[in-house]
Design an enzyme around this catalytic site. Structure first.
Site, PDB file in Angstrom:
ATOM      1  N   ARG A 116      62.886  13.661  58.163  1.00  0.00           N
ATOM      2  CA  ARG A 116      63.805  14.677  57.639  1.00  0.00           C
ATOM      3  C   ARG A 116      63.376  16.084  58.062  1.00  0.00           C
ATOM      4  NH1 ARG A 116      65.404  14.350  51.587  1.00  0.00           N
ATOM      5  NH2 ARG A 116      63.151  14.238  51.297  1.00  0.00           N
ATOM      6  N   ARG A 122      56.185   9.727  44.825  1.00  0.00           N
ATOM      7  CA  ARG A 122      57.609   9.876  44.456  1.00  0.00           C
ATOM      8  C   ARG A 122      58.269   8.502  44.333  1.00  0.00           C
ATOM      9  NH1 ARG A 122      59.676  13.605  48.984  1.00  0.00           N
ATOM     10  NH2 ARG A 122      61.736  13.297  48.080  1.00  0.00           N
ATOM     11  N   LYS A 142      71.108  10.590  49.280  1.00  0.00           N
ATOM     12  CA  LYS A 142      71.980  11.133  48.219  1.00  0.00           C
ATOM     13  C   LYS A 142      72.550  12.488  48.643  1.00  0.00           C
ATOM     14  CE  LYS A 142      68.684  11.167  45.108  1.00  0.00           C
ATOM     15  NZ  LYS A 142      67.582  10.635  45.910  1.00  0.00           N
ATOM     16  N   ARG A 192      60.090  19.510  54.388  1.00  0.00           N
ATOM     17  CA  ARG A 192      59.904  19.774  52.956  1.00  0.00           C
ATOM     18  C   ARG A 192      58.464  19.483  52.546  1.00  0.00           C
ATOM     19  NH1 ARG A 192      64.632  17.029  49.443  1.00  0.00           N
ATOM     20  NH2 ARG A 192      62.876  16.318  48.219  1.00  0.00           N
ATOM     21  N   ARG A 215      67.478  11.462  35.935  1.00  0.00           N
ATOM     22  CA  ARG A 215      66.396  10.763  36.614  1.00  0.00           C
ATOM     23  C   ARG A 215      65.511  10.010  35.636  1.00  0.00           C
ATOM     24  NH1 ARG A 215      65.779  13.848  41.408  1.00  0.00           N
ATOM     25  NH2 ARG A 215      64.194  12.956  42.761  1.00  0.00           N
TER      26      ARG A 215
HETATM   27  P1  AP5 Z   1      68.689  12.910  52.145  1.00  0.00           P
HETATM   28  O1  AP5 Z   1      70.187  12.950  52.072  1.00  0.00           O
HETATM   29  O2  AP5 Z   1      67.935  14.180  52.242  1.00  0.00           O
HETATM   30  O3  AP5 Z   1      68.116  11.966  50.969  1.00  0.00           O
HETATM   31  P2  AP5 Z   1      68.015  12.209  49.408  1.00  0.00           P
HETATM   32  O4  AP5 Z   1      68.364  10.902  48.750  1.00  0.00           O
HETATM   33  O5  AP5 Z   1      68.771  13.414  49.002  1.00  0.00           O
HETATM   34  O6  AP5 Z   1      66.450  12.400  49.302  1.00  0.00           O
HETATM   35  P3  AP5 Z   1      65.598  13.450  48.469  1.00  0.00           P
HETATM   36  O7  AP5 Z   1      64.196  13.366  49.023  1.00  0.00           O
HETATM   37  O8  AP5 Z   1      66.275  14.767  48.430  1.00  0.00           O
HETATM   38  O9  AP5 Z   1      65.607  12.790  47.087  1.00  0.00           O
HETATM   39  P4  AP5 Z   1      64.672  13.070  45.930  1.00  0.00           P
HETATM   40  O10 AP5 Z   1      65.422  12.386  44.864  1.00  0.00           O
HETATM   41  O11 AP5 Z   1      63.266  12.660  46.109  1.00  0.00           O
HETATM   42  O12 AP5 Z   1      64.526  14.668  45.934  1.00  0.00           O
HETATM   43  P5  AP5 Z   1      65.143  15.791  45.020  1.00  0.00           P
HETATM   44  O13 AP5 Z   1      65.350  16.976  45.861  1.00  0.00           O
HETATM   45  O14 AP5 Z   1      66.236  15.269  44.187  1.00  0.00           O
HETATM   46  O15 AP5 Z   1      68.314  11.980  53.407  1.00  0.00           O
HETATM   47  C1  AP5 Z   1      66.965  11.767  53.793  1.00  0.00           C
HETATM   48  C2  AP5 Z   1      66.850  11.784  55.326  1.00  0.00           C
HETATM   49  O16 AP5 Z   1      67.566  10.672  55.868  1.00  0.00           O
HETATM   50  C3  AP5 Z   1      67.464  13.017  56.001  1.00  0.00           C
HETATM   51  O17 AP5 Z   1      66.682  13.347  57.130  1.00  0.00           O
HETATM   52  C4  AP5 Z   1      68.867  12.554  56.441  1.00  0.00           C
HETATM   53  O18 AP5 Z   1      69.338  13.288  57.551  1.00  0.00           O
HETATM   54  C5  AP5 Z   1      68.588  11.097  56.767  1.00  0.00           C
HETATM   55  N1  AP5 Z   1      69.717  10.196  56.544  1.00  0.00           N
HETATM   56  C6  AP5 Z   1      70.552  10.160  55.454  1.00  0.00           C
HETATM   57  N2  AP5 Z   1      71.442   9.166  55.594  1.00  0.00           N
HETATM   58  C7  AP5 Z   1      71.156   8.555  56.787  1.00  0.00           C
HETATM   59  C8  AP5 Z   1      71.719   7.445  57.498  1.00  0.00           C
HETATM   60  N3  AP5 Z   1      72.762   6.762  57.007  1.00  0.00           N
HETATM   61  N4  AP5 Z   1      71.176   7.086  58.676  1.00  0.00           N
HETATM   62  C9  AP5 Z   1      70.112   7.789  59.194  1.00  0.00           C
HETATM   63  N5  AP5 Z   1      69.555   8.840  58.589  1.00  0.00           N
HETATM   64  C10 AP5 Z   1      70.062   9.213  57.395  1.00  0.00           C
HETATM   65  O19 AP5 Z   1      63.898  16.080  44.024  1.00  0.00           O
HETATM   66  C11 AP5 Z   1      62.686  16.634  44.484  1.00  0.00           C
HETATM   67  C12 AP5 Z   1      61.739  16.809  43.316  1.00  0.00           C
HETATM   68  O20 AP5 Z   1      62.309  17.713  42.352  1.00  0.00           O
HETATM   69  C13 AP5 Z   1      61.425  15.544  42.510  1.00  0.00           C
HETATM   70  O21 AP5 Z   1      60.371  14.811  43.069  1.00  0.00           O
HETATM   71  C14 AP5 Z   1      61.075  16.127  41.143  1.00  0.00           C
HETATM   72  O22 AP5 Z   1      59.764  16.624  41.118  1.00  0.00           O
HETATM   73  C15 AP5 Z   1      62.019  17.312  41.019  1.00  0.00           C
HETATM   74  N6  AP5 Z   1      63.280  16.947  40.342  1.00  0.00           N
HETATM   75  C16 AP5 Z   1      64.530  16.965  40.873  1.00  0.00           C
HETATM   76  N7  AP5 Z   1      65.438  16.548  39.979  1.00  0.00           N
HETATM   77  C17 AP5 Z   1      64.743  16.249  38.845  1.00  0.00           C
HETATM   78  C18 AP5 Z   1      65.126  15.721  37.579  1.00  0.00           C
HETATM   79  N8  AP5 Z   1      66.405  15.431  37.294  1.00  0.00           N
HETATM   80  N9  AP5 Z   1      64.159  15.527  36.668  1.00  0.00           N
HETATM   81  C19 AP5 Z   1      62.860  15.820  36.919  1.00  0.00           C
HETATM   82  N10 AP5 Z   1      62.439  16.297  38.115  1.00  0.00           N
HETATM   83  C20 AP5 Z   1      63.372  16.510  39.059  1.00  0.00           C
HETATM   84 MG    MG Z   2      68.232  15.293  48.215  1.00  0.00          MG
END
Ligand code: AP5
Ligand code: MG
Length: 206
Positions: free
Chosen positions: A123, A164, A14, A153, A89
């Site tokens: 990552r 997660r 994402k 991270r 979410r």
């Molecule tokens: P990346 O782009 O980093 O993936 P992502 O979908 O953004 O993954 P996240 O781990 O950030 O998602 P998340 O939803 O768990 O975390 P968030 O920060 O929102 O890509 C991943 C890897 O793959 C990278 O190394 C990238 O380079 C690689 N990649 C990408 N595309 C590729 C491709 N096509 N081919 C090869 N490699 C590729 O949330 C973290 C925490 O915050 C949550 O667990 C929760 O506790 C809290 N939180 C956040 N938002 C909320 C909410 N709305 N409500 C409640 N809690 C929340």
């Molecule tokens: Mg992300």
């Protein structure tokens, strides 16, 4: 431009696609995960609350994130569209969002489980917000944009990743149907090269 929601499991890509959308369409990329991590780093009261949930792979309480997103959407740069990454979410978050915003499209970044594990375990991130994967970094250990040292991270530890993904299935995956019923859902098969996926993302946004 449109008001866009990005759906997808942890590690689906994402943030990677959101950064490309931001550059192409000049609209802000609002990642609740990035906002929460910034608050943790700065030691704000919000960061102190958020840290215990994030480190356990649980969601931060709805009222906390809903409040911060509502404030962010009132800022001037959101007038001509925005990308929400990681919000909503839960169903209550989506219902609250519908009360204050008009979402045009929900892009579901769709990736199978084994690819997700591969992406998250490889990552590497920079404090400036850039994200990399070991498969394309070679020997590099610093950010190609700002030169700072890259790090893993905290919530990418295997035990946390498992939780997660469980939390995603239970609390976030139902949003796919929520937006499908509203006629706003677009699925993007997100296996393959980042640029190729972005071509499909752009088509879905037209
Ligand atoms: P990346 O782009 O980093 O993936 P992502 O979908 O953004 O993954 P996240 O781990 O950030 O998602 P998340 O939803 O768990 O975390 P968030 O920060 O929102 O890509 C991943 C890897 O793959 C990278 O190394 C990238 O380079 C690689 N990649 C990408 N595309 C590729 C491709 N096509 N081919 C090869 N490699 C590729 O949330 C973290 C925490 O915050 C949550 O667990 C929760 O506790 C809290 N939180 C956040 N938002 C909320 C909410 N709305 N409500 C409640 N809690 C929340
Ligand atoms: Mg992300």
């Amino acid at each position: 431009m449109k008001n866009i929601v990005l759906l997808g499991a942890p590690g689906a890509g994402k943030g990677t696609q959101a950064a490309l959308i931001r550059e192409e369409f000049h609209i802000p990329h609002i990642s609740t995960g990035d906002i929460l991590r910034r608050n943790i780093k700065e030691g704000t009261p919000l960061g102190v609350t958020a840290k215990k949930y994030i480190d356990a792979g649980e969601l931060v309480p709805d009222d906390v994130v809903i409040g911060l997103v509502e404030l962010r959407l009132k800022e001037d740069d959101c007038k001509d569209g925005y990308i929400l990454d990681g919000f909503p979410r839960t169903i209550p978050q989506a219902e609250s969002l519908d009360k204050v915003a008009r979402i045009d499209v929900a892009l579901n970044i769709d990736v199978p489980f084994d690819v997700i594990m591969e992406r998250m375990s490889g990552r590497r991130v920079c404090a400036c917000g850039e994200t990399y994967h070991v498969s394309t970094l070679g020997d590099a250990t610093t950010c190609q944009k700002c030169g700072k040292e890259l790090f893993i991270r905290d919530d990418d530890r295997p035990e946390t990743v498992e939780n997660r993904l469980r939390v995603y299935e239970k609390q976030t995956a139902p949003l796919i149907d929520y937006y499908r019923k509203q006629g706003k859902l677009k699925d993007v098969n997100a296996v393959g090269e980042i640029d190729k996926i972005f071509e499909d993302v752009k088509k879905a946004l037209i």
